[in-house]
Write a protein that holds these residues in place. Structure first.
Motif, short mmCIF file in Angstrom:
data_model
loop_
_atom_site.label_atom_id
_atom_site.label_comp_id
_atom_site.label_asym_id
_atom_site.label_seq_id
_atom_site.Cartn_x
_atom_site.Cartn_y
_atom_site.Cartn_z
N PRO A 64 1.46 -2.51 -14.58
CA PRO A 64 0.17 -2.51 -13.88
C PRO A 64 0.32 -2.00 -12.45
O PRO A 64 1.34 -2.23 -11.80
N ARG A 65 -0.72 -1.33 -11.96
CA ARG A 65 -0.71 -0.85 -10.58
C ARG A 65 -0.49 -2.00 -9.61
O ARG A 65 0.17 -1.83 -8.56
N THR A 66 -0.99 -3.18 -9.95
CA THR A 66 -0.87 -4.33 -9.05
C THR A 66 0.56 -4.84 -8.93
O THR A 66 0.84 -5.66 -8.05
N ASP A 67 1.45 -4.37 -9.79
CA ASP A 67 2.87 -4.75 -9.67
C ASP A 67 3.55 -4.04 -8.51
O ASP A 67 4.64 -4.44 -8.10
N PHE A 68 2.92 -3.00 -8.00
CA PHE A 68 3.56 -2.14 -7.01
C PHE A 68 2.91 -2.27 -5.64
O PHE A 68 1.71 -2.55 -5.52
N PHE A 69 3.71 -2.03 -4.63
CA PHE A 69 3.25 -1.91 -3.24
C PHE A 69 3.62 -0.51 -2.79
O PHE A 69 4.81 -0.20 -2.64
N VAL A 70 2.62 0.35 -2.58
CA VAL A 70 2.87 1.75 -2.26
C VAL A 70 2.45 2.04 -0.82
O VAL A 70 1.30 1.79 -0.43
N THR A 71 3.38 2.55 -0.05
CA THR A 71 3.13 2.94 1.34
C THR A 71 3.14 4.46 1.44
O THR A 71 4.02 5.12 0.90
N SER A 72 2.15 5.01 2.14
CA SER A 72 2.20 6.42 2.54
C SER A 72 1.96 6.50 4.05
O SER A 72 1.72 5.48 4.70
N LYS A 73 2.05 7.71 4.57
CA LYS A 73 1.96 7.89 6.03
C LYS A 73 1.17 9.16 6.32
O LYS A 73 1.31 10.16 5.60
N THR A 74 0.41 9.13 7.39
CA THR A 74 -0.33 10.30 7.82
C THR A 74 0.18 10.80 9.16
O THR A 74 0.34 10.01 10.10
N PRO A 75 0.43 12.11 9.28
CA PRO A 75 0.81 12.69 10.57
C PRO A 75 -0.35 13.38 11.26
O PRO A 75 -0.15 14.08 12.24
N LEU A 76 -1.56 13.20 10.73
CA LEU A 76 -2.71 14.00 11.17
C LEU A 76 -3.36 13.40 12.40
O LEU A 76 -3.47 12.18 12.53
#
Length: 273
Positions: A64-76
């Motif tokens: 399930p998506r809820t099993d994961f913790f996903v981090t992204s980053k913006t340089p904008l």
């Protein structure tokens, strides 16, 4: 896997999988291997160009998506660019939301960019906002203007640059200190440290495991990268031993306040504290 509760109530694993410098066509396989090794925090970024591979690996994991913790980053820089960039990242990854999005570094209009992230929280596109490579004055400025409090500051942190003063500041302001490059990308100056070697032999662990365990016990979360299956497994097997108070003091003494990544002086965190 141990976790930490962020200041907005979200639960985040203390060890994650970093995807910096993993090529886009290799990311899906690398993240899939990380998932099966037990990683549930996956760290990516717009700048890395591999958000799509992260999303593919999550979807094909069958978990399930809820099993994961996903981090992204913006340089904008600026509100409009950042707002558009969030949508582009979601589209590229195929994810409905990111658990955390960071401002990747102190861009010129970071307060405007932060405002776009705040609106994305309200819209359900991201669940939390963080910072990366921000010194304490810059974090102060965000805190003074934020409607949604940041939860984390991700900065270069490892045995040779422990960011002790910044760590105290972040703890005092209820922000999590997260280490990027916690092993100095395998730099010999860290991995050949005789103190690490001695402790590794004592605990029957690798020097990398000792270095990561040290950071965890100092209250720093980590996102090491590995592609080799042995290192992938070792970097998450950190919870069956504990360094003593004296051993931690010896490791603290190895701090040289030395960046291994050649960041410009304006981005060097502790020197500006």
């Amino acid at each position: 896997m141990e976790t930490v509760t962020l200041n907005n109530g979200l639960i985040m694993p203390v060890v994650g999988y970093g995807t910096y410098q993993i090529e886009s066509d290799q990311t899906q396989a690398a993240v899939t291997a990380a998932i099966w090794a037990g990683y549930r925090l996956i760290d990516t970024a717009q700048y890395y160009g591999n958000e799509a591979g992260v999303g593919q690996a999550l979807r094909q994991s069958g978990l399930p998506r809820t099993d994961f913790f996903v981090t992204s980053k913006t340089p904008l820089s600026g509100y409009a660019e950042t707002k558009a960039g969030i949508d582009e990242s979601l589209q590229a990854s195929g994810l409905d939301y990111f658990d955390l999005m960071l401002i990747h570094w102190p861009i010129p209009n970071y307060l405007e960019s932060y405002g776009a992230l705040e609106d994305a929280v309200k819209e359900g596109k991201i669940k939390a906002i963080g910072l990366s490579n921000f010194n304490h004055q810059q974090v102060d400025k965000v805190l003074a203007n934020a409607r949604v409090k940041p939860v984390i500051d991700q900065v270069e942190t490892h045995l040779l640059w422990q960011q002790a003063k910044l760590h105290e500041y972040l703890v005092a302001n209820d922000l999590v200190h997260q280490a990027w490059s916690p092993l100095g990308q395998g730099a010999e100056t860290i991995m050949d440290n005789p103190v690490l070697d001695e402790l590794a032999a004592h605990y029957q662990k690798s020097p990398a495991q000792v270095a990561l365990r040290f950071l965890l016990q100092e209250g720093v979360t980590v996102i090491p990268k590995a592609l080799h299956p042995q290192y992938l497994a070792e970097n998450i097997a950190l919870f069956d031993f504990e360094l003593t108070t004296a051993e931690r003091a010896t490791l603290r003494a190895q701090d040289q306040r030395q960046s291994l990544e050649n960041w410009p002086s304006g981005m060097q965190i502790e020197t500006q504290y």
